[in-house]
Design an enzyme around this catalytic site. Structure first.
Site, mmCIF file in Angstrom:
data_model
loop_
_atom_site.group_PDB
_atom_site.id
_atom_site.type_symbol
_atom_site.label_atom_id
_atom_site.label_comp_id
_atom_site.label_asym_id
_atom_site.label_seq_id
_atom_site.Cartn_x
_atom_site.Cartn_y
_atom_site.Cartn_z
ATOM 1 C CB CYS A 1 -0.962 -0.022 1.186
ATOM 2 S SG CYS A 1 -2.020 -1.477 1.170
ATOM 3 C CG HIS B 1 -1.593 4.400 5.443
ATOM 4 N ND1 HIS B 1 -1.475 4.277 4.068
ATOM 5 C CD2 HIS B 1 -1.800 3.131 5.907
ATOM 6 C CE1 HIS B 1 -1.610 3.009 3.724
ATOM 7 N NE2 HIS B 1 -1.811 2.283 4.818
ATOM 8 C CD GLU C 1 -1.134 7.549 9.411
ATOM 9 O OE1 GLU C 1 -0.704 8.304 8.513
ATOM 10 O OE2 GLU C 1 -2.132 6.822 9.261
ATOM 11 C CE LYS D 1 -5.263 4.367 2.496
ATOM 12 N NZ LYS D 1 -4.347 5.537 2.633
ATOM 13 C CG HIS E 1 -6.395 0.867 1.704
ATOM 14 N ND1 HIS E 1 -5.495 1.461 0.853
ATOM 15 C CD2 HIS E 1 -5.638 0.287 2.692
ATOM 16 C CE1 HIS E 1 -4.267 1.263 1.290
ATOM 17 N NE2 HIS E 1 -4.330 0.550 2.404
ATOM 18 C CG PHE F 1 0.140 -5.779 4.391
ATOM 19 C CD1 PHE F 1 -0.238 -5.061 5.513
ATOM 20 C CD2 PHE F 1 -0.828 -6.525 3.736
ATOM 21 C CE1 PHE F 1 -1.547 -5.073 5.971
ATOM 22 C CE2 PHE F 1 -2.142 -6.552 4.179
ATOM 23 C CZ PHE F 1 -2.496 -5.821 5.307
#
Length: 422
Positions: A175, A314, A325, A346, A351, A410
């Site tokens: 991502c 994010h 975050e 998002k 996402h 990831f």
């Protein structure tokens, strides 16, 4: 060599619009692109019933007219959706920058393309595996490999754009993929290896297989309410909504852009990239990796936390991401963190995986140019672990001079891009 790098063209496909102006209007209105899906993946043999998944974020207006702007009909049968998306957004961005002719004074091998995809042509892979399983190898398409491989989107963009014959590749870091694309293109121009680049990302993986895989690992929300599905930083957040789309940005050496009288959206001034080296899918709970990426971006730009106006987070709406975050932002910005506006695109797009960073960069450019910060849509219930200013009251008028954009992937990848208004 250290040259300034600016953004002179934008193109986007998203669940809230396939034109930059439509996308921007929906950001201003706080309008999300979530719907209740009409088909339900069947994975009821697992301990998580993925047939209960309801809310999705699909591109709704990528019409035949749009795709046929840049493809002949015979070409579509050998172009995966990610390639169609990437070509459309890249060619729209070139048009927005003034057309391919404005780069004619650049040697073609000094014009590059960095188009990312976190997943690649999974729709083609899935379709062809079914063909093989059901009817044998003879029924597998001759175009399977070029349609399936993730780098083909960048390759076809080059074929369509023609003049961009320089470094061409597809960063893959889950991502954070398209944020890496933008950062690497920025560095190539800054240090004199390229003069211009198309940078962005493309993703489309709305399949029962994808829902089953993400659902099995509890990454997706099982909310049945589109208004309360993607709710970053809200106490009731339960996972992300899977989205699809793409975005491309034209990056250009500043003096060339200025000399040709280009419309300049903003400047890329810093790029920080780190790895947690902690876990395959979970961020390090101490937030150190994300914080270091933000610090590196600020250091490269020659800025301090006091110079930062806004952070596009994010913000995935997963239980683990949002507090980590939040902590990372606090570590990076210190006392300044509480005074900085933070939002999550998002909350409206879902996402978009490997395309998320590029779509969010387009959102930042338009907010910076149009003088607003969009709300974090759907937010209602505060979480003590997420205690920053998430712009929950609605669209906020603001003159953004500097913005950080965070992307996490990831594998422990952390990317932060720093944008400045000229």
């Amino acid at each position: 060599m250290n040259r300034r790098v600016v953004i002179t063209g934008l193109g986007v496909i998203s669940p809230i619009g396939c034109e930059v102006d439509t996308f921007t209007a929906n950001l201003k209105d706080g309008k999300h692109g979530f719907t209740v899906q009409e088909w339900y993946p069947e994975h009821t043999d697992t301990d998580i019933d993925c047939s209960a998944l309801r809310v999705t974020a699909r591109v709704k207006d990528f019409t035949e007219e749009r795709v046929m702007r840049y493809f002949e009909k015979k070409e579509l049968g050998r172009a995966d959706t990610i390639t169609q998306y990437a070509v459309y957004t890249s060619m729209e961005a070139i048009k927005d920058a003034g057309g391919i002719e404005v780069f004619s004074d650049f040697e073609p091998h000094r014009c590059g393309i960095y188009i990312a995809s976190g997943i690649g042509g999974i729709e083609t892979m899935h379709e062809q595996i079914l063909a093989y399983n059901n009817r044998g190898a003879k029924r597998v398409s001759v175009f399977t490999i070029p349609m399936m491989i993730g780098n083909m989107a960048a390759g076809v963009v080059a074929i369509k754009a023609k003049h961009f014959k320089g470094n061409n590749y597809c960063p893959v870091s889950a991502c954070s993929s398209s944020a890496h694309s933008i950062g690497e293109a920025f560095r190539a121009i800054k240090h004199g290896y390229l003069d211009a680049a198309i940078a962005g990302g493309s993703e489309s993986c709305h399949l029962g297989f994808s829902y089953g895989a993400f659902g099995k690992m509890t990454a997706l929300t099982f909310s049945t309410d589109p208004d309360r599905a993607s709710i970053p930083f809200d106490k009731e957040r339960s996972g992300f909504v899977l989205g699809d789309g793409a975005a491309s940005l034209i990056l250009e050496e500043y003096e060339h852009a200025k000399a040709r009288g280009a419309k300049i959206y903003g400047e890329i001034a810093g790029y920080g990239a780190t790895c947690d080296a902690y876990h395959e899918t979970a961020p390090n709970p101490d937030g150190s990796g994300g914080a270091m990426a933000m610090r590196l971006a600020m250091d490269e730009a020659g800025l301090t936390p006091d110079d930062i106006d806004y952070v596009n987070a994010h913000g995935t709406s997963t239980p683990i991401n949002d507090p980590v975050e939040t902590l990372a932002i606090k570590l990076a910005l210190g006392e300044r963190a509480s005074a900085v506006a933070v939002n999550s695109t998002k909350s409206m797009t879902g996402h978009l995986l490997g395309a998320a960073g590029a779509v969010e960069a387009v959102a930042i450019m338009r907010q910076m140019c149009d003088g607003f910060i969009h709300r974090t849509a759907g937010y209602k219930i505060p979480d003590p672990a997420c205690d920053l200013d998430y712009v929950i009251e609605g669209t906020r008028a603001a003159q953004i001079k500097t913005a950080l954009s965070n992307s996490l992937g990831f594998g422990g990848h952390n990317v932060s891009l720093l944008f400045k208004k000229l």
